[in-house]
Design an enzyme around this catalytic site. Structure first.
Site, PDB file in Angstrom:
ATOM      1  N   LYS A  10       0.818  -1.219   0.000  1.00 44.38           N
ATOM      2  CA  LYS A  10       0.000   0.000   0.000  1.00 44.38           C
ATOM      3  C   LYS A  10       0.857   1.277   0.000  1.00 44.38           C
ATOM      4  CE  LYS A  10      -4.003  -2.121   2.317  1.00 44.38           C
ATOM      5  NZ  LYS A  10      -4.942  -1.996   3.467  1.00 44.38           N
ATOM      6  N   TYR A  50     -12.512  -2.116  -3.291  1.00 46.44           N
ATOM      7  CA  TYR A  50     -12.998  -2.123  -1.899  1.00 46.44           C
ATOM      8  C   TYR A  50     -14.521  -1.994  -1.803  1.00 46.44           C
ATOM      9  CZ  TYR A  50      -8.372  -2.140   0.304  1.00 46.44           C
ATOM     10  OH  TYR A  50      -7.127  -2.499   0.762  1.00 46.44           O
ATOM     11  N   ASN A 113      -1.966   0.480   6.709  1.00 47.68           N
ATOM     12  CA  ASN A 113      -1.399  -0.742   7.282  1.00 47.68           C
ATOM     13  C   ASN A 113      -0.583  -1.578   6.300  1.00 47.68           C
ATOM     14  OD1 ASN A 113      -3.517  -1.676   5.805  1.00 47.68           O
ATOM     15  ND2 ASN A 113      -4.630  -2.617   7.503  1.00 47.68           N
ATOM     16  N   GLU A 127      -9.822 -10.821  -7.289  1.00 50.79           N
ATOM     17  CA  GLU A 127      -8.888  -9.699  -7.141  1.00 50.79           C
ATOM     18  C   GLU A 127      -7.724  -9.801  -8.128  1.00 50.79           C
ATOM     19  OE1 GLU A 127      -9.927  -9.018  -2.387  1.00 50.79           O
ATOM     20  OE2 GLU A 127      -7.935  -9.730  -2.933  1.00 50.79           O
TER      21      GLU A 127
HETATM   22  P1  ADP Z   1      -7.867  -6.481   6.071  1.00 55.45           P
HETATM   23  O1  ADP Z   1      -7.073  -5.584   5.139  1.00 55.45           O
HETATM   24  O2  ADP Z   1      -7.028  -6.953   7.212  1.00 55.45           O
HETATM   25  O3  ADP Z   1      -8.561  -7.600   5.340  1.00 55.45           O
HETATM   26  P2  ADP Z   1     -10.494  -5.210   6.300  1.00 55.45           P
HETATM   27  O4  ADP Z   1     -10.883  -6.028   5.117  1.00 55.45           O
HETATM   28  O5  ADP Z   1     -11.342  -5.255   7.512  1.00 55.45           O
HETATM   29  O6  ADP Z   1      -8.984  -5.561   6.759  1.00 55.45           O
HETATM   30  O7  ADP Z   1     -10.383  -3.677   5.877  1.00 55.45           O
HETATM   31  C1  ADP Z   1      -9.840  -3.317   4.616  1.00 55.45           C
HETATM   32  C2  ADP Z   1      -8.909  -2.133   4.811  1.00 55.45           C
HETATM   33  O8  ADP Z   1      -9.678  -0.996   5.227  1.00 55.45           O
HETATM   34  C3  ADP Z   1      -7.870  -2.296   5.914  1.00 55.45           C
HETATM   35  O9  ADP Z   1      -6.732  -3.023   5.520  1.00 55.45           O
HETATM   36  C4  ADP Z   1      -7.542  -0.852   6.231  1.00 55.45           C
HETATM   37  O10 ADP Z   1      -6.667  -0.282   5.255  1.00 55.45           O
HETATM   38  C5  ADP Z   1      -8.910  -0.201   6.114  1.00 55.45           C
HETATM   39  N1  ADP Z   1      -9.582  -0.152   7.430  1.00 55.45           N
HETATM   40  C6  ADP Z   1     -10.131  -1.187   8.095  1.00 55.45           C
HETATM   41  N2  ADP Z   1     -10.658  -0.801   9.288  1.00 55.45           N
HETATM   42  C7  ADP Z   1     -10.423   0.538   9.362  1.00 55.45           C
HETATM   43  C8  ADP Z   1     -10.701   1.537  10.337  1.00 55.45           C
HETATM   44  N3  ADP Z   1     -11.335   1.234  11.472  1.00 55.45           N
HETATM   45  N4  ADP Z   1     -10.313   2.812  10.075  1.00 55.45           N
HETATM   46  C9  ADP Z   1      -9.680   3.132   8.933  1.00 55.45           C
HETATM   47  N5  ADP Z   1      -9.378   2.232   7.954  1.00 55.45           N
HETATM   48  C10 ADP Z   1      -9.727   0.957   8.165  1.00 55.45           C
END
Ligand code: ADP
Ligand code: MG
Length: 139
Positions: A10, A50, A113, A127
């Site tokens: 990212k 997304y 992240n 994807e």
């Molecule tokens: P993952 O990437 O671990 O599969 P999710 O699918 O729950 O996590 O979320 C997709 C992405 O959205 C996350 O990797 C992160 O970049 C963002 N995200 C998730 N939760 C939050 C939050 N509470 N606040 C801001 N961004 C978030």
């Protein structure tokens, strides 16, 4: 079983020149990078990617972030690659990520992240197809 999963390095990571360091963790975990391309995601691409999160409060922020700098899209191959990569990535929130995981090592926050990884084999196929053709993948 040998699987393929989809990965994104990212913008927070590409901005800090961490592509090589992230790839080292991936390769040290036994996953093979069988396709890789650095791109600037368009807003439309990020929104589509997304889409499952479009009702979440952070959706706008997430799309803004994913289009803010280049990303590296990748296909990873290996034994149980989908689950294995989720393990290597660590928890979504780096504060909860296990030692040695990419997110523990490098992530800045729950939003920024450092990496994406598919959460199921079905989603991995969807994807991968959004960014690569079969000819791009050299296993
Ligand atoms: P993952 O990437 O671990 O599969 P999710 O699918 O729950 O996590 O979320 C997709 C992405 O959205 C996350 O990797 C992160 O970049 C963002 N995200 C998730 N939760 C939050 C939050 N509470 N606040 C801001 N961004 C978030
Ligand atoms: Mg997810």
């Amino acid at each position: 079983m040998t699987e393929r999963t989809f990965s994104i390095i990212k913008p927070d990571a590409t901005r800090r020149n961490l592509t090589g360091k992230v790839n080292a963790v991936i390769e040290d975990a036994g996953l093979r990078i069988v396709a890789q391309r650095r791109i600037k995601m368009s807003k439309a691409q990020a929104e589509k990617f997304y889409e499952v999160h479009k009702e979440r409060p952070f959706f706008g922020e997430l799309v803004e972030f994913m289009t803010s700098a280049p990303v590296v899209v990748q296909v990873l191959e290996g034994d149980n690659a989908v689950a294995r990569y989720r393990e290597v990535m660590g928890a979504t929130n780096p504060a909860q990520a296990a030692e040695g995981t990419i997110r523990k090592l490098y992530a800045e926050s729950v939003g920024e992240n450092s990496v994406h990884g598919s959460d199921s084999l079905d989603n991995a196929k969807i994807e991968i197809a959004q960014f690569f053709t079969e000819a791009d993948i050299v296993g």
